[in-house]
Design an enzyme around this catalytic site. Structure first.
Site, PDB file in Angstrom:
ATOM      1  N   GLU A  69      -1.109  20.810 -59.285  1.00 45.36           N
ATOM      2  CA  GLU A  69      -2.509  21.214 -59.116  1.00 45.36           C
ATOM      3  C   GLU A  69      -3.300  21.028 -60.424  1.00 45.36           C
ATOM      4  O   GLU A  69      -4.494  20.768 -60.400  1.00 45.36           O
ATOM      5  CB  GLU A  69      -2.605  22.679 -58.665  1.00 45.36           C
ATOM      6  CG  GLU A  69      -2.127  22.938 -57.247  1.00 45.36           C
ATOM      7  CD  GLU A  69      -3.040  22.348 -56.169  1.00 45.36           C
ATOM      8  OE1 GLU A  69      -4.272  22.341 -56.348  1.00 45.36           O
ATOM      9  OE2 GLU A  69      -2.518  21.877 -55.143  1.00 45.36           O
TER      10      GLU A  69
ATOM     11  N   CYS B  52       8.486  20.442 -49.873  1.00 47.21           N
ATOM     12  CA  CYS B  52       7.156  20.982 -50.181  1.00 47.21           C
ATOM     13  C   CYS B  52       6.218  19.793 -50.144  1.00 47.21           C
ATOM     14  O   CYS B  52       6.539  18.732 -50.705  1.00 47.21           O
ATOM     15  CB  CYS B  52       7.164  21.618 -51.573  1.00 47.21           C
ATOM     16  SG  CYS B  52       5.511  22.014 -52.210  1.00 47.21           S
TER      17      CYS B  52
ATOM     18  N   CYS C   8       2.175  22.753 -44.880  1.00 52.90           N
ATOM     19  CA  CYS C   8       2.802  23.477 -45.982  1.00 52.90           C
ATOM     20  C   CYS C   8       4.107  24.080 -45.459  1.00 52.90           C
ATOM     21  O   CYS C   8       4.093  24.837 -44.478  1.00 52.90           O
ATOM     22  CB  CYS C   8       1.845  24.573 -46.445  1.00 52.90           C
ATOM     23  SG  CYS C   8       2.525  25.701 -47.656  1.00 52.90           S
TER      24      CYS C   8
ATOM     25  N   HIS D 189       3.642  19.126 -51.648  1.00 58.71           N
ATOM     26  CA  HIS D 189       3.139  18.667 -52.951  1.00 58.71           C
ATOM     27  C   HIS D 189       4.067  17.620 -53.585  1.00 58.71           C
ATOM     28  O   HIS D 189       3.623  16.812 -54.399  1.00 58.71           O
ATOM     29  CB  HIS D 189       3.050  19.836 -53.934  1.00 58.71           C
ATOM     30  CG  HIS D 189       1.828  20.686 -53.802  1.00 58.71           C
ATOM     31  ND1 HIS D 189       1.643  21.568 -52.774  1.00 58.71           N
ATOM     32  CD2 HIS D 189       0.718  20.779 -54.576  1.00 58.71           C
ATOM     33  CE1 HIS D 189       0.486  22.189 -52.935  1.00 58.71           C
ATOM     34  NE2 HIS D 189      -0.105  21.724 -54.012  1.00 58.71           N
TER      35      HIS D 189
ATOM     36  N   ASP E 189      -3.224  23.768 -46.552  1.00 58.90           N
ATOM     37  CA  ASP E 189      -2.122  23.939 -47.497  1.00 58.90           C
ATOM     38  C   ASP E 189      -2.675  24.842 -48.607  1.00 58.90           C
ATOM     39  O   ASP E 189      -3.875  25.117 -48.638  1.00 58.90           O
ATOM     40  CB  ASP E 189      -1.698  22.564 -48.059  1.00 58.90           C
ATOM     41  CG  ASP E 189      -0.577  22.678 -49.082  1.00 58.90           C
ATOM     42  OD1 ASP E 189       0.304  23.526 -48.908  1.00 58.90           O
ATOM     43  OD2 ASP E 189      -0.596  21.931 -50.087  1.00 58.90           O
ATOM     44  N   SER E 190      -1.815  25.251 -49.523  1.00 60.65           N
ATOM     45  CA  SER E 190      -2.299  26.060 -50.641  1.00 60.65           C
ATOM     46  C   SER E 190      -3.167  25.239 -51.594  1.00 60.65           C
ATOM     47  O   SER E 190      -3.913  25.797 -52.388  1.00 60.65           O
ATOM     48  CB  SER E 190      -1.102  26.608 -51.414  1.00 60.65           C
ATOM     49  OG  SER E 190      -0.370  25.529 -51.957  1.00 60.65           O
TER      50      SER E 190
HETATM   51  N1  DGL Z   1       2.644  22.486 -50.288  1.00 65.02           N
HETATM   52  C1  DGL Z   1       3.250  23.791 -50.158  1.00 65.02           C
HETATM   53  C2  DGL Z   1       4.581  23.645 -49.425  1.00 65.02           C
HETATM   54  O1  DGL Z   1       4.769  22.686 -48.703  1.00 65.02           O
HETATM   55  C3  DGL Z   1       3.246  24.442 -51.500  1.00 65.02           C
HETATM   56  C4  DGL Z   1       3.381  25.893 -51.487  1.00 65.02           C
HETATM   57  C5  DGL Z   1       2.881  26.577 -52.717  1.00 65.02           C
HETATM   58  O2  DGL Z   1       1.675  26.731 -52.837  1.00 65.02           O
HETATM   59  O3  DGL Z   1       3.718  27.015 -53.500  1.00 65.02           O
HETATM   60  O4  DGL Z   1       5.459  24.470 -49.505  1.00 65.02           O
END
Ligand code: DGL
Length: 265
Positions: free
Chosen positions: A152, A184, A71, A186, A7-8
């Site tokens: 984050e 998302c 993600c 997150h 993921d990011s």
């Molecule tokens: N967890 C990512 C998602 O599901 C986040 C993407 C991001 O870094 O903006 O979309």
């Protein structure tokens, strides 16, 4: 079985958490690509490049059998390409749970929270068009620019984050939305704020459990025996809040054997 997950940033750990509940006898290598987070406000080409770089690293360094794109944003931008590029790799993506939301809503009003890139992507639009033919449900979409950064930064219970969500959720609250898709990975980390704003009865749809089931099915078809220890290594490419990782892991009932490492080592 070696499973690469990326993921990011920290969001994909919500997917790993769901996996730890039932999946056994495997090694999980988790990459938080924090050097390039957030993905959700980048172009499709940039997201594709970062997804490809992380996948190549997981294949070359950790010899993974399975890749989980934990993600929604990277899935939308890159999953088709990754499947074509690595035909022998089992590739599992993450998509907003609009279908279960449309099936479950009683008020026929559903909210979708996701990154700008996910909501603007063809994949989301196609899924929504398809499902809208079958279900008479009004969908309230909200692109949550800046929310991934707040998470984050460890601001999961911060007045700034609460105020962002209050503004975004207002139209959903006023229109009796009873089900919200967390589009998302997150966002489960701020689900308490959503419940506080929308009321405890709000139904939140996450995708972690569905991904864990898909992993179990595909890995057993490939000879995996679901037994024994599950080890998890968390790597990251840029800065990360270790406190946040620890806070997330503390909420897990069965976190496996977890080691946090830096990719540069
Ligand atoms: N967890 C990512 C998602 O599901 C986040 C993407 C991001 O870094 O903006 O979309």
């Amino acid at each position: 079985m070696k499973v690469g997950v990326f993921d990011s940033g920290l969001g994909g750990l919500t997917v790993v958490q769901a996996i730890t509940k039932t999946f056994k006898g495997a090694q999980i290598f988790y990459i938080a690509d924090t050097l390039f987070a957030p993905y959700g406000e980048k172009s499709k080409e940039q997201i594709l490049k970062h997804s490809l770089d992380v996948t190549n690293y997981l294949i070359n360094k950790h010899k993974i059998d399975v890749l989980i794109v934990a993600c929604n944003t990277a899935t939308s931008a890159a999953i088709k390409f990754l499947r074509e590029e690595f035909p022998t790799l089992i590739v599992i993506g993450t998509e907003p749970g609009i279908k279960p939301a449309m099936q479950n809503t009683l008020t026929k009003k559903v909210g979708v929270l996701a990154t700008p890139a996910t909501l603007n992507g063809d994949k989301y639009q196609e899924l929504l068009n398809e499902l809208s033919k079958e279900h008479d449900v009004k969908v309230f979409e909200q692109a949550c620019a800046g929310l991934v950064e707040q998470i984050e930064d460890g601001k999961t219970n911060h007045p700034e984050t609460i105020s962002m969500l209050e503004d975004w959720l207002k139209p959903m609250h006023l229109n009796s939305v009873d089900t919200i898709v967390l589009g998302c990975t997150h966002y489960p980390l701020i689900s308490q704020i959503i419940k506080d704003v929308m009321g405890a009865k709000i139904k939140l749809i996450e995708t972690g459990t569905a991904i864990a089931k898909r992993l179990e099915n595909l890995s057993s078809q490939n000879g995996h025996i679901n037994d024994g220890e599950l080890s998890i290594k968390v790597f990251y490419t840029g800065d990360i809040k270790i406190d946040m990782i620890n806070m997330i892991l503390e909420t897990w009932e069965n976190g496996g054997k977890i080691v946090v490492r830096d990719t540069n080592e």
